[in-house]
Enzyme design. Structure first.
Site, PDB file in Angstrom:
ATOM      1  N   ASP A 134      38.514  37.099  48.424  1.00 28.07           N
ATOM      2  CA  ASP A 134      38.897  37.337  49.813  1.00 28.07           C
ATOM      3  C   ASP A 134      37.698  36.950  50.672  1.00 28.07           C
ATOM      4  O   ASP A 134      36.646  37.588  50.615  1.00 28.07           O
ATOM      5  CB  ASP A 134      39.249  38.803  50.029  1.00 28.07           C
ATOM      6  CG  ASP A 134      40.424  39.238  49.178  1.00 28.07           C
ATOM      7  OD1 ASP A 134      41.507  38.671  49.354  1.00 28.07           O
ATOM      8  OD2 ASP A 134      40.240  40.128  48.329  1.00 28.07           O
TER       9      ASP A 134
ATOM     10  N   HIS B 105      45.122  35.795  53.411  1.00 31.04           N
ATOM     11  CA  HIS B 105      46.055  36.902  53.638  1.00 31.04           C
ATOM     12  C   HIS B 105      45.405  38.113  54.284  1.00 31.04           C
ATOM     13  O   HIS B 105      46.031  38.781  55.102  1.00 31.04           O
ATOM     14  CB  HIS B 105      46.774  37.287  52.338  1.00 31.04           C
ATOM     15  CG  HIS B 105      45.886  37.637  51.198  1.00 31.04           C
ATOM     16  ND1 HIS B 105      45.429  36.703  50.305  1.00 31.04           N
ATOM     17  CD2 HIS B 105      45.358  38.810  50.805  1.00 31.04           C
ATOM     18  CE1 HIS B 105      44.677  37.289  49.395  1.00 31.04           C
ATOM     19  NE2 HIS B 105      44.601  38.557  49.686  1.00 31.04           N
TER      20      HIS B 105
ATOM     21  N   ASP C 230      47.503  36.926  45.238  1.00 32.55           N
ATOM     22  CA  ASP C 230      47.658  38.196  45.943  1.00 32.55           C
ATOM     23  C   ASP C 230      48.450  38.050  47.228  1.00 32.55           C
ATOM     24  O   ASP C 230      48.337  38.889  48.124  1.00 32.55           O
ATOM     25  CB  ASP C 230      46.266  38.779  46.244  1.00 32.55           C
ATOM     26  CG  ASP C 230      46.312  40.262  46.562  1.00 32.55           C
ATOM     27  OD1 ASP C 230      47.296  40.916  46.192  1.00 32.55           O
ATOM     28  OD2 ASP C 230      45.362  40.762  47.195  1.00 32.55           O
TER      29      ASP C 230
END
Length: 858
Positions: free
Chosen positions: A15, A349, A125
């Site tokens: 991330d 995301h 994810d």
């Protein structure tokens, strides 16, 4: 199962920004990559490291360590470091279909700078998966996907004769896209961290590997098992070679330090008989609490900024640049790539979902602003170039030319706003408009900006400042499909305005809108007399959830919009627009000012059609943890809603399955959502408001989220987010299209797409010989023009469109650009079929249900 092969994948789910700002996460990325390059040099037994299926970590690392490029290239070419295929790991529902195509395109470009890209559709994810993802992956030659959400996991305790969607899926399946494209899917039923932190002590290592093996076998259909050795931001287990050697001594299985592409190939080598999952995967057959759907409405200001940027690039800049390219102008692919990559930085995301800490989203706002500023400037330049190339010799003395562009592939009549400038000192009260044939065009409204200072930056000399007389004029322009029309403006004297007799009503040739207290609207279809009542009711309720999940407080009641006794609708003289002020929605006990959100509404009828546009300004002056929605009772006898999606319009059940225990059932949409039956219904279009729900209230009411405010990230830890309360002014834009007949028969879908793609105007004082008109037309009009762009790797004009519905369409692609030959292409713009010469009346194609068609025209 004896004799398994354990594929251990070293990885870190990266991330880019989340519970820390980007730069702090990058600090850990630099350490991870430094360690990896050293272990590649020092451990010949180390197999490969999976860099999370995205290319941007390579760029992020090299910005700090530019000297390490050669080592990265060597590792990638030796297959010890996987690169690509995506540029970033995006959220699929909050980024457009074309943005995801660019994501793959630019991700592969970056990856190829280092080595052969990973040919795996890695979507670890993502919070659910769009129904056309198989087609997108196949459009780049990728025949598989690996993901960790979206399905119900197989439950062996349930009866074997249950449908697989109810009993649950194994870890290998066939994913059939909305258009019928089949790919092999690997569902990480044990998550992407099932082999994280393998212990070093030999017996503990063997025991852990045995346990992981057993967990995999619960869902496997082959002897090849997937062991994901990593998790979010985890460092690499640098001693993994020794750990696997220890495990090999104690287990009978083959243990490989593997790669995802090798694992997928091994699974396919056994030719398993796989179940099929079709269309979008959104965990529909679960209890509804793990879908993380309400990221759709977290920090809606981010979704709105993304909507503006995507539309600027996809619907204006790329198409106008392509038209200029055909005229011989150079197309600046570098600027285009720069803008897209900068926008894609906001598409991971945890970024676009609005589920990170405040500093992350402040940086996102800066990125959006940079993209929007530069894109708008480039659009102005391209539009000026297009306008300058058109024949404007129809102008009379004192007139200026206004060129209006329609980016959609069907003829339309719609409101356009244009800035009109006359020489300094021009005496005028307003402007008079005519079309190119001399027919008068009545302005909808005119705003006089007065004497304005401005400047130009010529290409060949110093800047030039000047004064002018400038007005903003709005008028209804009839413009052909993907083309231009010329209008003529001249100074005029303002006549005594005719004041519309409103009596609390807006009216045009199609609908009558009754303006009721509290912001409510009743819409009557004048052709049939049918009335829809109580539309646009704004309600506020509490939210004790977080950035991921909406949770209503126990016993919560959604409070309706209220107003002072003196509140009234102010209808402007045109009779097209009305405003209401001093309204509020109340979230606590009556009179509790801490829970008040102030509201003002602007309602307009921009054209003579059925579209009613609404701008709601919601001012949060300290209210905490709440949600505001607009309600639209449809009274349609329907069991499904039609939601605009990615290369399709998705039909979704209104009532969830019996195992769904979450009282909320929010869903995503792009341009619009519709609930209707054969007699009619309601379409609600939106600009960057992607969350809707159809209430099970007996009226099939569409609820669109306008604002959601929460106080924390959620998921893990305790990360407060005061800026997610969205203090200050928030603007929500949407349109109501009440229609008789179905969504498509009524043309409500075209009205919604027109609302989301405004006409574009430019003034020009130059003229050339090319006539205005249609450059590209799709028939039937239900086909959706998705992309017009200059090819990425050659001088070629690329057109992409799709059939959003479930029936086959006999299509015609006509052009007014002199293009006479066509090729069918993949999404990556590689030619796959020579379609030959284009007939005089256009290129005929048979387009299947929800099929995507990409063409090169020359």
């Amino acid at each position: 199962m004896a004799g398994c092969t354990l594929h251990v994948i070293s990885h870190s789910h990266w991330d880019r920004e989340w519970y820390m700002p980007f730069e702090l996460h990058r600090r850990r990325l630099v350490k991870l990559m430094d360690d990896l390059l050293d272990v590649f040099d020092n451990d010949p037994e180390f197999g490969s490291f999976h860099l999370d299926g995205q290319s941007i970590p390579l760029e992020d690392y090299l910005q700090v360590r530019p000297s390490q490029r050669e080592r990265l290239v060597a590792a990638a070419q030796a297959r010890r470091l996987t690169v690509g295929p995506w540029y970033v790991l995006q959220d699929e529902f909050l980024t457009s279909a074309e943005a995801q195509v660019r994501n793959m395109m630019y991700g592969l470009q970056v990856a190829r700078e280092f080595g052969d890209p990973l040919r795996v559709g890695y979507l670890a994810d993502a919070f659910g998966h769009i129904g056309q993802m198989p087609a997108i992956l196949a459009g780049f030659g990728i025949d598989n996907a690996v993901f960790g959400r979206g399905l119900k996991t197989r439950d062996a305790s349930l009866p074997a004769d249950l449908p697989v969607s109810e009993r649950g899926y194994p870890s290998e399946l066939t994913w059939r896209g909305a258009d019928g494209t089949d790919i092999t899917a690997i569902y990480m039923a044990n998550w992407y961290a099932n082999a994280m932190d393998i212990p070093s002590e030999p017996e503990a290592c063997a025991a852990r590997m045995e346990a992981i093996r057993a967990g995999c076998l619960r869902f496997a259909t082959t002897s090849h098992l997937l062991l994901m050795n990593g998790c979010d931001h985890t460092p690499c287990q640098l001693n993994i070679s020794a750990l696997l050697a220890t495990a090999r001594e104690r287990l009978d299985d083959v243990i490989l330090h593997s790669r995802l592409d090798d694992y997928v190939a091994a699974v396919l080598s056994e030719q398993p008989d796989l179940p099929v999952a079709t269309g979008e995967l959104r965990s529909e057959r679960t209890d509804g609490w793990s879908t993380l759907t309400n990221v759709l409405s977290a920090r809606l200001y981010l979704k709105q900024a993304n909507w503006r940027c995507q539309h600027a690039l996809e619907r204006y800049l790329e198409p106008l640049s392509a038209v200029c390219g055909l005229a011989g102008a150079p197309v600046d692919r570098d600027q285009r790539r720069y803008l897209w990559k900068h926008l894609l930085e906001n598409h991971p995301h945890d970024s676009i979902c609005g589920c990170s800490v405040d500093p992350v989203h402040r940086e996102m706002e800066t990125r959006f602003a940079k993209v929007e500023d530069l894109a708008d400037q480039l659009i102005i330049e391209q539009m000026d170039a297009v306008a300058a190339g058109l024949d404007t010799t129809c102008l009379a003395d004192g007139e200026v030319a206004i060129v209006v562009h329609n980016p959609l592939a069907f003829d339309r009549s719609d409101l356009v706003q244009a800035e009109v400038s006359f020489p300094d000192g021009t005496e005028l009260d307003t402007v008079a408009l005519r079309d190119a044939d001399g027919n008068e065009v009545e302005p909808a409204w005119v705003e006089d900006q007065g004497r304005v200072w401005d400047y130009t930056l010529p290409d060949d000399r110093f800047r030039e400042a000047f004064y002018c007389r400038r007005l903003t004029v709005a008028f209804e322009a009839r413009v052909p499909a993907f083309g231009c029309a010329v209008f003529r403006a001249r100074p005029a004297t303002l006549a005594e305005p005719e004041v519309a007799e409103s009596a609390g009503v807006l009216e045009n040739g199609s609908v009558c809108v009754a303006l009721r207290p509290g912001g409510l609207l009743d819409i009557t279809d004048k052709a049939t007399g049918r009335t829809w009542t109580g539309l646009n009711q704004l309600v506020l309720g509490g939210d004790e959830g977080d950035e991921y999940i909406y949770r209503a407080p126990e016993g919560d009641v959604e409070h309706p919009l209220r107003g002072h006794d003196y509140v009234y609708w102010n209808v402007d003289p045109s009779g097209r627009r009305a405003e209401a002020f001093d309204l509020w929605v109340l979230g606590g006990e009556d009179g509790d000012a801490r829970e008040v959100v102030g509201v003002s509404l602007l309602v307009s009828l921009p054209t003579d059609g059925p579209r009613v546009e609404v701008e709601a300004r919601l001012h949060n002056d300290g209210a905490r943890c709440f949600r505001v929605r607009a309600l639209f009772p449809t009274d349609a006898s329907a069991t499904t809603a039609a939601a605009d999606g990615h290369f399709e319009v998705v039909d979704r059940a209104i009532t969830p399955w019996s195992g769904w225990t979450n009282p909320s059932n929010c869903q995503p949409c792009l341009d619009f959502v519709d609930v209707s039956d054969d007699t009619g219904g309601i379409t609600v279009a939106n600009r960057g408001l992607p969350e809707y729900e159809v209430l099970r209230d007996g009226r099939n009411t569409i609820a669109v989220t306008l604002l959601r405010a929460v106080d924390r990230v959620g998921d893990w830890g305790d990360f407060p987010t005061p800026e997610a309360q969205c203090d200050g002014e928030n603007v929500a834009e949407y349109a109501i299209i009440a229609h008789t007949g179905s969504l498509t028969d009524s043309g409500a879908d075209l009205e919604a797409r027109a609302y989301n793609t405004p006409l574009l105007a430019a003034q020009t004082d130059r003229h050339a010989g090319r006539s205005a008109g249609s450059w590209l037309r799709l028939a039937p009009s239900r086909l959706v023009l998705s992309a017009v762009r200059w090819a990425e790797d050659r001088e070629a004009f690329i057109v992409r469109f799709y059939n959003p519905y479930g029936d086959r369409v006999e299509a015609t692609v006509a052009n007014g650009l002199g293009l006479s030959h066509a090729w069918r292409c993949r999404l990556d713009e590689e030619r796959v079929e020579d379609l030959g010469q284009i007939a005089a009346d256009g290129l005929a194609l048979s387009v299947g249900p929800r099929e995507i068609a990409t063409l090169e025209l020359a």
